[in-house]
Scaffold this motif. Structure first.
Motif, PDB file in Angstrom:
ATOM      1  N   TRP A 103     -28.284 -54.370  74.693  1.00  0.00           N
ATOM      2  CA  TRP A 103     -28.134 -54.772  73.289  1.00  0.00           C
ATOM      3  C   TRP A 103     -28.495 -56.241  73.060  1.00  0.00           C
ATOM      4  CZ3 TRP A 103     -22.604 -52.365  73.534  1.00  0.00           C
ATOM      5  CH2 TRP A 103     -22.719 -50.974  73.529  1.00  0.00           C
ATOM      6  N   TRP A 104     -28.545 -57.019  74.131  1.00  0.00           N
ATOM      7  CA  TRP A 104     -28.825 -58.461  74.013  1.00  0.00           C
ATOM      8  C   TRP A 104     -29.349 -58.960  75.353  1.00  0.00           C
ATOM      9  CZ3 TRP A 104     -26.071 -62.884  76.105  1.00  0.00           C
ATOM     10  CH2 TRP A 104     -26.457 -64.105  75.524  1.00  0.00           C
ATOM     11  N   ALA A 105     -30.435 -59.705  75.333  1.00  0.00           N
ATOM     12  CA  ALA A 105     -31.086 -60.119  76.583  1.00  0.00           C
ATOM     13  C   ALA A 105     -30.904 -61.599  76.889  1.00  0.00           C
ATOM     14  CB  ALA A 105     -32.576 -59.788  76.513  1.00  0.00           C
ATOM     15  N   GLY A 106     -29.980 -62.268  76.200  1.00  0.00           N
ATOM     16  CA  GLY A 106     -29.829 -63.704  76.381  1.00  0.00           C
ATOM     17  C   GLY A 106     -29.445 -64.121  77.782  1.00  0.00           C
ATOM     18  N   LEU A 107     -28.729 -63.251  78.503  1.00  0.00           N
ATOM     19  CA  LEU A 107     -28.289 -63.631  79.845  1.00  0.00           C
ATOM     20  C   LEU A 107     -29.467 -63.746  80.816  1.00  0.00           C
ATOM     21  CD1 LEU A 107     -25.433 -64.272  80.807  1.00  0.00           C
ATOM     22  CD2 LEU A 107     -25.316 -61.985  81.800  1.00  0.00           C
ATOM     23  N   ALA A 108     -30.598 -63.157  80.442  1.00  0.00           N
ATOM     24  CA  ALA A 108     -31.784 -63.276  81.297  1.00  0.00           C
ATOM     25  C   ALA A 108     -32.213 -64.737  81.433  1.00  0.00           C
ATOM     26  CB  ALA A 108     -32.924 -62.451  80.719  1.00  0.00           C
ATOM     27  N   ARG A 109     -31.926 -65.559  80.416  1.00  0.00           N
ATOM     28  CA  ARG A 109     -32.276 -66.984  80.495  1.00  0.00           C
ATOM     29  C   ARG A 109     -31.467 -67.679  81.587  1.00  0.00           C
ATOM     30  NH1 ARG A 109     -31.290 -66.525  74.823  1.00  0.00           N
ATOM     31  NH2 ARG A 109     -33.198 -66.007  73.692  1.00  0.00           N
ATOM     32  N   VAL A 110     -30.198 -67.251  81.752  1.00  0.00           N
ATOM     33  CA  VAL A 110     -29.350 -67.820  82.800  1.00  0.00           C
ATOM     34  C   VAL A 110     -29.921 -67.457  84.170  1.00  0.00           C
ATOM     35  CG1 VAL A 110     -27.017 -67.899  83.763  1.00  0.00           C
ATOM     36  CG2 VAL A 110     -27.340 -67.656  81.288  1.00  0.00           C
ATOM     37  N   GLU A 111     -30.405 -66.211  84.307  1.00  0.00           N
ATOM     38  CA  GLU A 111     -31.015 -65.790  85.565  1.00  0.00           C
ATOM     39  C   GLU A 111     -32.241 -66.634  85.885  1.00  0.00           C
ATOM     40  OE1 GLU A 111     -31.794 -61.638  85.212  1.00  0.00           O
ATOM     41  OE2 GLU A 111     -29.739 -61.063  85.707  1.00  0.00           O
ATOM     42  N   ARG A 112     -33.031 -66.903  84.855  1.00  0.00           N
ATOM     43  CA  ARG A 112     -34.240 -67.715  85.088  1.00  0.00           C
ATOM     44  C   ARG A 112     -33.873 -69.122  85.531  1.00  0.00           C
ATOM     45  NH1 ARG A 112     -36.297 -64.675  80.623  1.00  0.00           N
ATOM     46  NH2 ARG A 112     -35.694 -66.286  79.131  1.00  0.00           N
ATOM     47  N   ALA A 113     -32.787 -69.658  84.977  1.00  0.00           N
ATOM     48  CA  ALA A 113     -32.346 -70.998  85.374  1.00  0.00           C
ATOM     49  C   ALA A 113     -31.949 -71.021  86.846  1.00  0.00           C
ATOM     50  CB  ALA A 113     -31.167 -71.444  84.507  1.00  0.00           C
ATOM     51  N   GLY A 114     -31.344 -69.916  87.325  1.00  0.00           N
ATOM     52  CA  GLY A 114     -30.952 -69.836  88.727  1.00  0.00           C
ATOM     53  C   GLY A 114     -32.130 -69.753  89.668  1.00  0.00           C
ATOM     54  N   GLY A 115     -33.317 -69.505  89.132  1.00  0.00           N
ATOM     55  CA  GLY A 115     -34.512 -69.427  89.954  1.00  0.00           C
ATOM     56  C   GLY A 115     -34.846 -70.731  90.654  1.00  0.00           C
ATOM     57  N   VAL A 116     -34.307 -71.847  90.162  1.00  0.00           N
ATOM     58  CA  VAL A 116     -34.551 -73.150  90.787  1.00  0.00           C
ATOM     59  C   VAL A 116     -34.034 -73.145  92.229  1.00  0.00           C
ATOM     60  CG1 VAL A 116     -34.000 -75.610  90.684  1.00  0.00           C
ATOM     61  CG2 VAL A 116     -34.452 -74.342  88.569  1.00  0.00           C
ATOM     62  N   ILE A 117     -32.831 -72.575  92.427  1.00  0.00           N
ATOM     63  CA  ILE A 117     -32.256 -72.500  93.774  1.00  0.00           C
ATOM     64  C   ILE A 117     -33.016 -71.487  94.619  1.00  0.00           C
ATOM     65  CG2 ILE A 117     -30.173 -71.909  95.087  1.00  0.00           C
ATOM     66  CD1 ILE A 117     -28.534 -72.822  92.648  1.00  0.00           C
ATOM     67  N   TRP A 118     -33.330 -70.332  93.992  1.00  0.00           N
ATOM     68  CA  TRP A 118     -33.977 -69.256  94.738  1.00  0.00           C
ATOM     69  C   TRP A 118     -35.351 -69.668  95.263  1.00  0.00           C
ATOM     70  CZ3 TRP A 118     -33.043 -65.456  97.643  1.00  0.00           C
ATOM     71  CH2 TRP A 118     -34.001 -64.474  97.901  1.00  0.00           C
ATOM     72  N   ARG A 119     -36.062 -70.514  94.527  1.00  0.00           N
ATOM     73  CA  ARG A 119     -37.392 -70.935  94.970  1.00  0.00           C
ATOM     74  C   ARG A 119     -37.328 -71.702  96.283  1.00  0.00           C
ATOM     75  NH1 ARG A 119     -38.505 -71.447  89.370  1.00  0.00           N
ATOM     76  NH2 ARG A 119     -37.862 -73.629  89.308  1.00  0.00           N
ATOM     77  N   ARG A 120     -36.178 -72.295  96.579  1.00  0.00           N
ATOM     78  CA  ARG A 120     -36.018 -73.020  97.836  1.00  0.00           C
ATOM     79  C   ARG A 120     -35.579 -72.092  98.973  1.00  0.00           C
ATOM     80  NH1 ARG A 120     -35.669 -76.498  93.869  1.00  0.00           N
ATOM     81  NH2 ARG A 120     -36.025 -78.739  94.194  1.00  0.00           N
ATOM     82  N   ILE A 121     -34.927 -70.985  98.610  1.00  0.00           N
ATOM     83  CA  ILE A 121     -34.422 -70.046  99.616  1.00  0.00           C
ATOM     84  C   ILE A 121     -35.462 -68.990  99.979  1.00  0.00           C
ATOM     85  CG2 ILE A 121     -32.660 -68.273 100.049  1.00  0.00           C
ATOM     86  CD1 ILE A 121     -30.764 -69.887  98.294  1.00  0.00           C
ATOM     87  N   GLU A 122     -36.272 -68.596  98.998  1.00  0.00           N
ATOM     88  CA  GLU A 122     -37.215 -67.487  99.208  1.00  0.00           C
ATOM     89  C   GLU A 122     -38.148 -67.685 100.401  1.00  0.00           C
ATOM     90  OE1 GLU A 122     -40.282 -64.696  96.634  1.00  0.00           O
ATOM     91  OE2 GLU A 122     -39.970 -66.789  96.050  1.00  0.00           O
ATOM     92  N   PRO A 123     -38.730 -68.899 100.614  1.00  0.00           N
ATOM     93  CA  PRO A 123     -39.621 -69.052 101.780  1.00  0.00           C
ATOM     94  C   PRO A 123     -38.922 -68.757 103.107  1.00  0.00           C
ATOM     95  CG  PRO A 123     -39.895 -70.879 100.246  1.00  0.00           C
ATOM     96  CD  PRO A 123     -38.698 -70.115  99.782  1.00  0.00           C
ATOM     97  N   ILE A 124     -37.629 -69.096 103.206  1.00  0.00           N
ATOM     98  CA  ILE A 124     -36.877 -68.801 104.433  1.00  0.00           C
ATOM     99  C   ILE A 124     -36.723 -67.292 104.587  1.00  0.00           C
ATOM    100  CG2 ILE A 124     -34.697 -69.183 105.657  1.00  0.00           C
ATOM    101  CD1 ILE A 124     -34.321 -71.694 103.897  1.00  0.00           C
ATOM    102  N   ALA A 125     -36.409 -66.616 103.453  1.00  0.00           N
ATOM    103  CA  ALA A 125     -36.239 -65.162 103.489  1.00  0.00           C
ATOM    104  C   ALA A 125     -37.534 -64.468 103.903  1.00  0.00           C
ATOM    105  CB  ALA A 125     -35.777 -64.657 102.126  1.00  0.00           C
ATOM    106  N   ARG A 126     -38.651 -64.969 103.436  1.00  0.00           N
ATOM    107  CA  ARG A 126     -39.948 -64.345 103.763  1.00  0.00           C
ATOM    108  C   ARG A 126     -40.246 -64.397 105.259  1.00  0.00           C
ATOM    109  NH1 ARG A 126     -43.240 -62.750  99.812  1.00  0.00           N
ATOM    110  NH2 ARG A 126     -42.812 -63.436  97.679  1.00  0.00           N
ATOM    111  N   ARG A 127     -39.747 -65.438 105.915  1.00  0.00           N
ATOM    112  CA  ARG A 127     -40.004 -65.566 107.350  1.00  0.00           C
ATOM    113  C   ARG A 127     -39.241 -64.523 108.172  1.00  0.00           C
ATOM    114  NH1 ARG A 127     -40.414 -71.281 106.220  1.00  0.00           N
ATOM    115  NH2 ARG A 127     -38.220 -71.691 106.708  1.00  0.00           N
ATOM    116  N   LEU A 128     -38.249 -63.891 107.559  1.00  0.00           N
ATOM    117  CA  LEU A 128     -37.478 -62.857 108.247  1.00  0.00           C
ATOM    118  C   LEU A 128     -38.086 -61.471 108.083  1.00  0.00           C
ATOM    119  CD1 LEU A 128     -33.896 -64.068 107.249  1.00  0.00           C
ATOM    120  CD2 LEU A 128     -34.933 -64.203 109.517  1.00  0.00           C
ATOM    121  N   LEU A 129     -39.177 -61.378 107.343  1.00  0.00           N
ATOM    122  CA  LEU A 129     -39.835 -60.090 107.112  1.00  0.00           C
ATOM    123  C   LEU A 129     -41.030 -59.919 108.047  1.00  0.00           C
ATOM    124  CD1 LEU A 129     -39.787 -60.110 103.205  1.00  0.00           C
ATOM    125  CD2 LEU A 129     -38.377 -58.713 104.706  1.00  0.00           C
ATOM    126  N   PRO A 130     -41.338 -58.697 108.485  1.00  0.00           N
ATOM    127  CA  PRO A 130     -40.565 -57.463 108.258  1.00  0.00           C
ATOM    128  C   PRO A 130     -39.331 -57.403 109.154  1.00  0.00           C
ATOM    129  CG  PRO A 130     -42.446 -57.000 109.654  1.00  0.00           C
ATOM    130  CD  PRO A 130     -42.561 -58.454 109.261  1.00  0.00           C
TER     131      PRO A 130
END
Length: 231
Positions: A107-134
């Motif tokens: 009914w309302w998508a405003g919380l998606a903006r909060v998720e996008r803001a959290g992407g700042v932290i995730w961008r620093r963690i994602e490269p580490i996660a990728r090294r664990l794949l597969p």
């Protein structure tokens, strides 16, 4: 709210939030599952330990985050009037729950903006996660699952505000543990019955019922300190 009741309420929020988990984490679960060795994927019984490792580590990350937020709440309440701060934070947590419910229901998508803001932290963690794949071992799955726990998610962020309002590290950790355990059934089943579960949870009626229930709980949480103010 007593600690036991808060734990159960957080569990229900995680369980009802399955409608969001399908969209947010369904692709991750599918990618992790299909990235396993063919001989593991051939048997659901052999896939299950990996799924369990991912999810238990993910819940551990939530619990750590909950303890940190509860500790921040405790510091905030130590700096200002304790009761006033706790009531303000609880109202804020309730409002986030209402927004979360509206978001889950579609009914309302405003919380998606909060998720996008959290992407700042995730961008620093994602490269580490990728090294664990597969993933090739349950130990590797545990490490990747812990990093997955920091993925930007409005559902998690709303519960973290609730942990902040608890004003205690142990209570904050308990809240996020309950929430994480509530998400566990959906995400474990998604690894095995992804298509069937996804179709069910995407039904408008299911989304509306789950979102409406979370929103009503948010109203209750926000009104509680106003109806029964702390002395």
């Amino acid at each position: 709210m007593p600690a036991e009741a808060s734990f159960f309420a957080a569990f229900l929020v995680g369980l009802l939030g399955g409608v969001h988990c399908v969209g947010m984490c369904g692709g991750i679960v599918g990618a992790l599952t299909f990235g396993l060795p063919a001989e593991v994927r051939a048997s659901p019984a052999r896939v299950f330990p990996y799924l369990l490792a991912y999810n238990l580590a993910r819940i551990s990350a939530y619990t750590v985050a909950g303890a940190l937020m509860g500790g921040l709440g405790w510091l905030a309440m130590d700096l200002v009037a304790f009761n006033a701060a706790q009531q303000v934070l609880q109202v804020l947590a309730g409002l986030f729950m209402v927004m979360l419910g509206l978001y889950l229901a579609g009914w309302w998508a405003g919380l998606a903006r909060v998720e996008r803001a959290g992407g700042v932290i995730w961008r620093r963690i994602e490269p580490i996660a990728r090294r664990l794949l597969p993933v090739r071992s349950p130990r590797q799955a545990l490490m990747l699952g812990f990093l997955w726990g920091w993925l930007p998610c409005g559902l998690v962020y709303s519960t973290l505000i609730w942990a902040l309002a608890s004003g205690h590290p142990a209570q904050g950790a308990l809240l996020l543990l309950g929430f994480g355990l509530g998400t566990l059934p959906n995400l474990l089943l998604m690894g095995v019955f992804a298509a069937q579960l996804g179709r069910f949870l995407r039904k408008p009626m299911v989304r509306s019922l789950a979102g409406g229930a979370v929103a009503l709980f948010g109203v209750y949480t926000a009104l509680l300190p106003l109806v029964h103010p702390l002395a």
